[in-house]
Design a protein around this motif. Structure first.
Motif: not given
Lengths: 115, 114
Positions: B13-16, B18-29, B76-77
């Motif tokens: 991303v360009q300085e200034g 927004i950076s959006i980093l995603n994550c998914d999980y499978t364990n409902s616990m 989000h950054i």
């Protein structure tokens, strides 16, 4: 010091030799983890100690790997008959679960190179 | 069986911006989620966390969003800075039992261009 301390910071060993890696967790932390990160890879879980419970060894890649935690504090990770694929950064972390979930604090890691 | 997935290995991303980093999980616990940041030759450092009772947690330029129904969280950054360039790991855990250890994703390498 106040943080997680690991020693040595770097270790070069010959294939077939045994190595011991040490971790001094933050005082009072009941949980201790070992992870490793191979070149270009993510954090691979190895073993987890939590209080007096039996450790979760489900991440140890082979029976050449073992770890112990003496007196609920210092931990050593031992790799017997090292192989080149064992080369990685070995990271130790500790956390306190006494009052709910908290973050784990990592040491700087031990970079192991098997030649 | 990858219980925490970070499907994008890198982001630039360009300085200034927004950076959006995603994550998914499978364990409902899983009910507690964390983001760690890692510079080369250093151990990961804790950045921000969120409990499953919340859907948002903000700390300065960093905000984590949790969508439990989708088993998805994002970091989000904003604004992004060159010093944010690092590998970001998503992690998840549960309070007790077999899921109480921290389970990490493979990480996302963020590059912030000046």
């Amino acid at each position: 010091g106040a943080g997680v301390s690991q020693s040595p910071s770097n270790k070069v060993t010959e294939k077939g030799k045994d190595v011991e890696l040490r971790c001094d967790p933050i005082s009072g932390h009941t949980a201790l983890y070992w992870y490793r990160q191979s070149l270009g890879q993510g954090l691979e879980f190895l073993i987890y100690f939590q209080g007096n419970s039996a450790p979760d060894k489900s991440g140890l890649p082979s029976d050449r790997f073992s770890a112990e935690r003496t007196g609920g504090s210092v931990s050593t990770l031992t790799i017997q008959r090292t192989q080149q694929e064992d080369s990685a950064v070995y990271l130790c972390a500790s956390s306190s679960l006494g009052q709910g979930l908290t973050e784990a604090f990592f040491g700087q890691g031990t970079r192991l190179t098997v030649v | 069986d990858q219980q925490v997935k970070q499907n994008s290995p890198s982001l630039s991303v360009q300085e200034g911006r927004i950076s959006i980093l995603n994550c998914d999980y499978t364990n409902s616990m899983f009910d507690y989620f964390l983001w760690y940041k890692k510079y080369p030759a250093e151990g990961p450092t804790f950045l921000i966390s969120i409990s499953s009772i919340k859907d948002k947690n903000e700390d300065g330029r960093f905000t984590v969003f949790l969508n439990k129904s989708a088993k998805h969280l994002s970091l989000h950054i904003v604004p992004s800075q060159p010093g944010d360039s690092a590998v970001y790991f998503c992690a998840a855990t549960a309070p007790t039992g077999a899921n109480s250890k921290l389970t990490f994703g493979k990480g996302i390498t963020l590059s912030v261009r000046p």
